[in-house]
Design an enzyme around this catalytic site. Structure first.
Site, short mmCIF file in Angstrom:
data_model
loop_
_atom_site.label_atom_id
_atom_site.label_comp_id
_atom_site.label_asym_id
_atom_site.label_seq_id
_atom_site.Cartn_x
_atom_site.Cartn_y
_atom_site.Cartn_z
N ASP A 176 55.48 51.37 32.41
CA ASP A 176 55.34 53.06 32.35
C ASP A 176 57.57 51.98 33.13
O ASP A 176 56.73 50.54 32.64
CB ASP A 176 54.82 53.44 33.61
CG ASP A 176 53.80 52.91 34.54
OD1 ASP A 176 54.52 51.57 34.67
OD2 ASP A 176 54.02 53.48 35.52
N CYS B 212 51.44 49.03 34.01
CA CYS B 212 51.53 50.12 34.67
C CYS B 212 51.75 49.84 36.05
O CYS B 212 51.59 48.24 36.66
CB CYS B 212 50.78 51.53 34.79
SG CYS B 212 49.27 51.67 35.57
N HIS C 34 32.58 39.27 25.81
CA HIS C 34 31.46 39.75 25.96
C HIS C 34 32.12 41.23 25.84
O HIS C 34 31.24 41.95 24.93
CB HIS C 34 31.25 39.87 27.76
CG HIS C 34 30.44 38.60 28.04
ND1 HIS C 34 30.10 38.74 28.93
CD2 HIS C 34 30.21 37.39 27.46
CE1 HIS C 34 29.29 37.83 29.58
NE2 HIS C 34 29.36 36.76 28.28
N THR D 175 49.28 49.73 38.74
CA THR D 175 48.25 48.99 38.55
C THR D 175 47.37 48.42 38.29
O THR D 175 46.04 47.84 38.00
CB THR D 175 46.47 50.13 39.48
OG1 THR D 175 46.76 50.98 38.51
CG2 THR D 175 47.68 50.58 40.97
C1 RB5 Z 1 54.32 55.12 38.65
O1 RB5 Z 1 54.71 54.92 40.40
C2 RB5 Z 1 52.04 54.50 38.81
O2 RB5 Z 1 51.57 55.83 39.65
C3 RB5 Z 1 51.60 54.14 38.00
O3 RB5 Z 1 52.74 53.21 37.42
C4 RB5 Z 1 49.96 53.42 37.76
O4 RB5 Z 1 50.09 52.51 38.84
C5 RB5 Z 1 48.95 54.46 37.88
O5 RB5 Z 1 47.89 54.50 37.42
#
Ligand code: RB5
Length: 157
Positions: A15, A72, A105, A74
């Site tokens: 993203d 993304c 694994h 996180t």
């Molecule tokens: C986008 O702002 C953020 O929420 C997305 O990249 C991700 O971290 C969601 O899990």
């Protein structure tokens, strides 16, 4: 990579939050002699990570790639979304030990990384290890098999 259906192609999807890290990871594929299939996103405009997890699921289902990289903010949202598909085993990795064990694994076919939660050097190392480590099979194969849905007969009244 030694998968039987190894196409030497690795799909990437992210993203907006993951875009800078995805672009930084691309050269690793070239260094390892692998072909990138970049599924987007391609700009910093805000997008929804489930849409890109979906593109990844389609690419692997269609055998357009044998492995995937998802990024993304996180790595959490995009890995949750991807793992809704039974043919995806997306491992959220924070270091190269996670990456190695996810292959040895869990036979993970997708690595998920968090652009806002890990440094690029650790991400590069984790990806390299992920792409170069084989599944160990044996007792781990039995466990992975238990996560693979089987066709269920309808309940008989
Ligand atoms: C986008 O702002 C953020 O929420 C997305 O990249 C991700 O971290 C969601 O899990």
């Amino acid at each position: 990579m030694t998968d039987k259906n190894d196409t030497k192609t690795v799909a990437l999807a992210c993203d907006h939050a993951g875009l800078p890290m995805k672009l930084a990871l691309l050269p690793v594929l070239e260094q390892l002699g692998l072909n990138p299939l970049d599924l987007g996103t391609h700009s910093g405009d805000s997008v929804d990570y489930p849409d890109f997890a979906e593109l990844m699921a389609q690419a692997l289902a269609d055998d357009r790639a044998s492995r995937g990289i998802l990024v993304c903010g996180t790595g959490i949202g995009i890995s949750i979304a991807a793992n809704r598909h039974s043919h995806i085993r997306a491992a959220l990795c924070h270091n190269s030990t996670d990456a190695r064990l996810s292959r040895q694994h869990n036979d993970a076919n997708v690595i998920a990384l968090g652009a806002r939660t890990m440094g690029i050097e650790v991400a590069l190392e984790s990806l390299t290890v992920f792409l170069q480590t084989d599944f160990e099979g044996g007792r781990h194969a039995r466990r992975v098999e238990k996560m693979t849905p089987t066709v269920r007969m309808p309940d008989v009244m």
